[in-house]
Design a protein around this motif. Structure first.
Motif, PDB file in Angstrom:
ATOM      1  N   SER A   9      61.624  27.142 -10.908  1.00 14.32           N
ATOM      2  CA  SER A   9      62.929  27.011 -11.543  1.00 14.32           C
ATOM      3  C   SER A   9      64.156  27.142 -10.618  1.00 14.32           C
ATOM      4  CB  SER A   9      63.222  27.976 -12.414  1.00 14.32           C
ATOM      5  OG  SER A   9      63.105  29.499 -12.047  1.00 14.32           O
ATOM      6  N   GLN A  10      63.779  27.156  -9.268  1.00 17.20           N
ATOM      7  CA  GLN A  10      64.953  27.326  -8.108  1.00 17.20           C
ATOM      8  C   GLN A  10      64.649  26.204  -7.092  1.00 17.20           C
ATOM      9  OE1 GLN A  10      63.186  31.032  -7.828  1.00 17.20           O
ATOM     10  NE2 GLN A  10      64.862  32.475  -8.654  1.00 17.20           N
ATOM     11  N   TRP A  11      64.496  26.548  -5.873  1.00 14.97           N
ATOM     12  CA  TRP A  11      64.224  25.417  -4.778  1.00 14.97           C
ATOM     13  C   TRP A  11      62.976  25.433  -4.419  1.00 14.97           C
ATOM     14  CZ3 TRP A  11      69.368  27.720  -4.353  1.00 14.97           C
ATOM     15  CH2 TRP A  11      70.615  26.991  -4.560  1.00 14.97           C
ATOM     16  N   GLY A  12      62.024  25.822  -5.024  1.00 14.43           N
ATOM     17  CA  GLY A  12      60.610  25.705  -4.804  1.00 14.43           C
ATOM     18  C   GLY A  12      60.111  27.011  -3.996  1.00 14.43           C
ATOM     19  N   ASP A  13      58.852  27.004  -3.777  1.00 14.32           N
ATOM     20  CA  ASP A  13      58.430  28.683  -3.334  1.00 14.32           C
ATOM     21  C   ASP A  13      58.426  29.389  -4.079  1.00 14.32           C
ATOM     22  OD1 ASP A  13      57.709  26.567  -1.209  1.00 14.32           O
ATOM     23  OD2 ASP A  13      59.685  27.194  -0.058  1.00 14.32           O
ATOM     24  N   GLU A  14      58.514  29.448  -5.264  1.00 13.15           N
ATOM     25  CA  GLU A  14      58.748  30.546  -6.286  1.00 13.15           C
ATOM     26  C   GLU A  14      57.511  31.359  -6.517  1.00 13.15           C
ATOM     27  OE1 GLU A  14      59.536  27.232  -7.069  1.00 13.15           O
ATOM     28  OE2 GLU A  14      61.629  27.009  -7.608  1.00 13.15           O
ATOM     29  N   GLY A  15      56.321  30.383  -6.053  1.00 15.63           N
ATOM     30  CA  GLY A  15      54.912  31.301  -6.211  1.00 15.63           C
ATOM     31  C   GLY A  15      53.907  30.574  -7.477  1.00 15.63           C
ATOM     32  N   LYS A  16      54.330  29.335  -7.444  1.00 11.86           N
ATOM     33  CA  LYS A  16      53.557  28.482  -8.350  1.00 11.86           C
ATOM     34  C   LYS A  16      52.299  28.422  -8.200  1.00 11.86           C
ATOM     35  CE  LYS A  16      56.221  24.975  -6.951  1.00 11.86           C
ATOM     36  NZ  LYS A  16      57.135  25.801  -6.022  1.00 11.86           N
ATOM     37  N   GLY A  17      51.700  28.579  -6.998  1.00  5.35           N
ATOM     38  CA  GLY A  17      50.341  28.341  -6.575  1.00  5.35           C
ATOM     39  C   GLY A  17      49.771  29.701  -7.182  1.00  5.35           C
ATOM     40  N   LYS A  18      50.255  30.710  -7.141  1.00  5.04           N
ATOM     41  CA  LYS A  18      49.591  31.882  -7.582  1.00  5.04           C
ATOM     42  C   LYS A  18      49.436  32.156  -9.017  1.00  5.04           C
ATOM     43  CE  LYS A  18      50.104  36.782  -8.377  1.00  5.04           C
ATOM     44  NZ  LYS A  18      50.335  38.240  -8.218  1.00  5.04           N
ATOM     45  N   ILE A  19      50.583  31.616  -9.751  1.00  3.36           N
ATOM     46  CA  ILE A  19      50.697  31.779 -11.122  1.00  3.36           C
ATOM     47  C   ILE A  19      49.722  30.797 -11.741  1.00  3.36           C
ATOM     48  CG2 ILE A  19      51.990  31.456 -13.213  1.00  3.36           C
ATOM     49  CD1 ILE A  19      52.384  34.095 -11.449  1.00  3.36           C
ATOM     50  N   GLN A  34      53.535  15.180  -9.930  1.00  9.54           N
ATOM     51  CA  GLN A  34      54.619  14.620  -8.953  1.00  9.54           C
ATOM     52  C   GLN A  34      54.564  15.170  -7.537  1.00  9.54           C
ATOM     53  OE1 GLN A  34      55.894  18.331  -9.225  1.00  9.54           O
ATOM     54  NE2 GLN A  34      57.417  17.071  -7.880  1.00  9.54           N
ATOM     55  N   GLY A  35      55.547  14.541  -6.396  1.00  3.40           N
ATOM     56  CA  GLY A  35      55.377  15.441  -5.251  1.00  3.40           C
ATOM     57  C   GLY A  35      54.188  15.040  -4.617  1.00  3.40           C
ATOM     58  N   GLY A  36      54.128  15.627  -3.601  1.00  4.27           N
ATOM     59  CA  GLY A  36      52.954  15.089  -2.416  1.00  4.27           C
ATOM     60  C   GLY A  36      52.492  16.202  -1.519  1.00  4.27           C
ATOM     61  N   HIS A  37      52.262  16.147  -0.260  1.00  6.22           N
ATOM     62  CA  HIS A  37      51.764  17.088   0.561  1.00  6.22           C
ATOM     63  C   HIS A  37      53.041  17.663   1.058  1.00  6.22           C
ATOM     64  CE1 HIS A  37      51.751  13.871   3.260  1.00  6.22           C
ATOM     65  NE2 HIS A  37      51.557  14.478   4.373  1.00  6.22           N
ATOM     66  N   ASN A  38      54.378  17.436   0.735  1.00  5.31           N
ATOM     67  CA  ASN A  38      55.539  18.405   1.145  1.00  5.31           C
ATOM     68  C   ASN A  38      55.268  19.848   0.385  1.00  5.31           C
ATOM     69  OD1 ASN A  38      55.688  17.066  -1.781  1.00  5.31           O
ATOM     70  ND2 ASN A  38      57.871  16.815  -1.527  1.00  5.31           N
ATOM     71  N   ALA A  39      54.610  19.905  -0.786  1.00  9.92           N
ATOM     72  CA  ALA A  39      54.206  20.956  -1.455  1.00  9.92           C
ATOM     73  C   ALA A  39      53.503  21.955  -0.588  1.00  9.92           C
ATOM     74  CB  ALA A  39      53.718  20.816  -2.764  1.00  9.92           C
ATOM     75  N   GLY A  40      53.643  23.249  -0.752  1.00  6.27           N
ATOM     76  CA  GLY A  40      52.736  24.111  -0.106  1.00  6.27           C
ATOM     77  C   GLY A  40      52.556  25.189  -0.967  1.00  6.27           C
ATOM     78  N   HIS A  41      51.254  25.488  -1.787  1.00  4.64           N
ATOM     79  CA  HIS A  41      51.176  26.484  -2.900  1.00  4.64           C
ATOM     80  C   HIS A  41      49.867  27.386  -2.169  1.00  4.64           C
ATOM     81  CE1 HIS A  41      52.451  23.520  -6.062  1.00  4.64           C
ATOM     82  NE2 HIS A  41      53.534  23.829  -4.990  1.00  4.64           N
ATOM     83  N   THR A  42      50.438  28.684  -2.149  1.00  6.06           N
ATOM     84  CA  THR A  42      49.551  29.775  -1.414  1.00  6.06           C
ATOM     85  C   THR A  42      48.867  30.489  -2.551  1.00  6.06           C
ATOM     86  OG1 THR A  42      51.150  29.920   0.122  1.00  6.06           O
ATOM     87  CG2 THR A  42      49.517  31.457   0.441  1.00  6.06           C
ATOM     88  N   LEU A  43      47.358  30.814  -2.558  1.00  7.61           N
ATOM     89  CA  LEU A  43      46.704  31.444  -3.316  1.00  7.61           C
ATOM     90  C   LEU A  43      46.130  32.655  -2.459  1.00  7.61           C
ATOM     91  CD1 LEU A  43      47.117  28.783  -4.754  1.00  7.61           C
ATOM     92  CD2 LEU A  43      44.343  28.777  -5.269  1.00  7.61           C
ATOM     93  N   ALA A 223      55.364  20.700  -8.546  1.00  8.42           N
ATOM     94  CA  ALA A 223      55.492  21.188  -6.983  1.00  8.42           C
ATOM     95  C   ALA A 223      57.079  21.082  -7.090  1.00  8.42           C
ATOM     96  CB  ALA A 223      55.012  20.078  -6.194  1.00  8.42           C
ATOM     97  N   GLN A 224      57.725  21.732  -5.978  1.00  9.01           N
ATOM     98  CA  GLN A 224      58.826  22.004  -5.718  1.00  9.01           C
ATOM     99  C   GLN A 224      59.555  22.640  -6.711  1.00  9.01           C
ATOM    100  OE1 GLN A 224      57.887  18.235  -5.209  1.00  9.01           O
ATOM    101  NE2 GLN A 224      57.376  19.051  -3.269  1.00  9.01           N
ATOM    102  N   GLY A 225      61.031  22.500  -7.024  1.00  4.92           N
ATOM    103  CA  GLY A 225      61.568  23.167  -7.952  1.00  4.92           C
ATOM    104  C   GLY A 225      62.724  22.453  -8.860  1.00  4.92           C
ATOM    105  N   VAL A 238      67.936  17.073  -2.016  1.00  2.00           N
ATOM    106  CA  VAL A 238      66.653  17.120  -2.913  1.00  2.00           C
ATOM    107  C   VAL A 238      65.335  16.457  -2.610  1.00  2.00           C
ATOM    108  CG1 VAL A 238      68.296  17.505  -5.001  1.00  2.00           C
ATOM    109  CG2 VAL A 238      67.459  15.185  -3.921  1.00  2.00           C
ATOM    110  N   THR A 239      64.397  16.685  -3.169  1.00  2.00           N
ATOM    111  CA  THR A 239      63.372  15.852  -3.055  1.00  2.00           C
ATOM    112  C   THR A 239      63.461  14.308  -3.624  1.00  2.00           C
ATOM    113  OG1 THR A 239      60.874  15.673  -2.650  1.00  2.00           O
ATOM    114  CG2 THR A 239      61.650  16.775  -4.845  1.00  2.00           C
TER     115      THR A 239
END
Ligand code: GDP
Ligand code: IMO
Ligand code: MG
Length: 431
Positions: A9-19, A34-43, A223-225, A238-239
């Protein structure tokens, strides 16, 4: 319908991967749209960290299916490397649990080169892209010269398509004084990797239809926000894809009613990587503290993330644009120890107070945040697993956020660890 769509809901990296990882225990299928490997989701699971870029965050759970939808731009080399890396961490990835849409567009090395050459040429006007070729690949898709996964089945046509694509990009690269690309080279490298990719490829829309008819639950992973959305975000910073919840349908091949409950992942403060407006940014000790405590470094590029106070006007805008029904509030623990916490509630633009961020680039650049202050808390919320573990001031902060953004908190996250998550209402029971 028991599906859930997760978006930032913001500019990405909100913690989507964890959730998404946490929620995937309740789902059968996880789909990137959507998106591609611009995303980085941490678990983080029992102390072990997984960093995912293209693979859906459900991949680490046994017995779940992971899908890359048609709306994703796929760099086949990045994907194969990621599969190897994640396999190396003990995760099973086979054509029985991983699927790639046959009509997804490919990112080729030339796209990365164009992305980086254009960024260099922009000088001061840089967007701060991830340099992964995302923009140029989406441009090719819309311009109808893109190469898709299914094109790997037909070498002769593939050659023609690469040739056509290079007419465009080589002219541009030459003009920018950068190295040009050779058709044969791209073709040969694609031929080396095509078998590895094609084993996962197929009509994803059809599978999703079958699985839904069998009563399986689907989790769509954005991905992203929303503020990086190519239409609704802080354009041009934006992306190049639509990141809003509505894209879950178009980017995977299901109807708009199949995407279910919309869960907006929302950080308890605000961050942004790359250039562009950020009214509540704190270029001071507060921003430094948020960045240090929150470990705010990009998962994909390692860049330092810009940090600031929670912007409720911005998130309320996302709630409306994406139809967010509830949020997962993450990183509340990072706010532990502040005497005062501020919330941005609107903007001063041209002498007027606005409750939303206007579209004009000039207005966005000059918008000044308007704040209200709240009392902070000194107790630790890190690792809290129930409301009862939260100090009164933290609960008050969460309640105020709900009020301002006009959406309730469905989940609350208090550390990177999977299990440090408080369930308030189950998104799968609400759809
Ligand atoms: P994504 O792109 O939305 O998946 O988010 P990233 O993984 O890029 O960035 C979020 C970072 O915050 C990751 O390092 C997560 O491990 C971490 N994280 C997620 N939730 C929490 C939380 O509740 N508290 C803290 N301290 N860290 C969190
Ligand atoms: P996740 O999924 C944060 C940003 C880049 C840049 C802009 C355009 O991990 O939340 P691009 O390479 O997409 O053309 O870059 O978008 N950006 C992200 N910022 N999180 C992301 O993904 C991002 N993906 C792209 O920093 O400002
Ligand atoms: Mg990220």
């Amino acid at each position: 319908m028991a599906n859930v769509t997760v978006i930032g809901s913001q500019w990405g990296d909100e913690g989507k991967g964890k959730i998404v990882d946490w929620l995937s225990s309740r789902a059968d299928v996880v789909v990137r749209f959507q998106g591609g490997h611009n995303a980085g989701h941490t678990l983080v699971i029992d102390g072990k960290t997984y960093k995912l870029h293209l693979l859906p965050s459900g991949i680490v759970r046994k017995g779940k299916k992971s899908v890359i939808g048609n709306g994703v731009v796929v760099d086949p080399w990045a994907l194969m490397k990621e599969i190897e890396d994640v396999r190396g961490q003990g995760v099973d990835i086979t054509p029985a649990n991983f699927f790639v849409s046959e009509n997804a567009n490919l990112i080729l090395p030339v796209h990365g080169a164009v992305d980086r050459a254009l960024e260099a040429a922009r000088g001061k006007g840089q967007i701060g892209t991830t340099g992964r070729g995302i923009g140029p690949a989406y441009e090719d898709k819309v311009a109808r010269r893109g190469i898709r996964v299914c094109d790997l089945l037909h070498p002769d046509l593939l050659k023609e398509k690469i040739e056509r694509l290079l007419i465009h990009h080589n002219a541009l690269l030459k003009g920018l004084g950068a190295e040009t690309f050779n058709m044969r080279h791209i073709f040969d490298s694609l031929m080396q990797i095509n078998g590895a990719l094609l084993q996962y490829a197929g009509p994803v829309w059809k599978k999703l239809d079958e699985w839904q008819r069998q009563g399986e639950k689907i989790l769509f992973e954005g991905a992203q926000g929303t503020m990086l959305d190519v239409d609704h975000g802080t354009y041009p910073f934006v992306t190049s894809s639509n990141t809003v919840a509505a894209q879950a349908a178009a980017g995977s091949g299901v109807g708009p009613r199949a995407t279910g409950y919309v869960l907006g992942i929302t950080k308890a403060y605000t961050t942004r990587v790359g250039a562009g407006p950020f009214p509540s940014e704190q270029s001071n000790d507060i921003g430094e503290t948020l960045g240090r405590v929150g470990h705010e470094f990009g998962t994909t590029t390692g860049r330092k993330r810009r940090c600031g106070w929670f912007d409720s006007a911005l998130v309320r805008q996302s709630v409306k644009i994406s139809g967010i029904e509830g949020i997962a509030l993450t990183k509340l623990d990072v706010l532990d120890g502040f005497d005062e916490i501020k919330i941005c509630t609107g903007y001063r633009v041209d002498g007027q107070i606005l409750d939303h961020l206007p579209a004009s680039q000039t207005h966005q650049a000059t918008a000044e945040a308007v704040y209200e202050g709240m009392e902070g808390w000194q107790e630790s919320t890190r690792g809290a697993r129930s409301w009862a573990d939260l100090p009164a001031a933290a609960i008050k902060y969460v309640r105020r956020i709900e009020e301002l953004i006009e959406a309730p908190v469905a989940l609350l996250s208090t550390s990177p660890e999977r299990e440090d998550t408080i369930l308030v209402r189950d998104p799968f029971q609400n759809s």
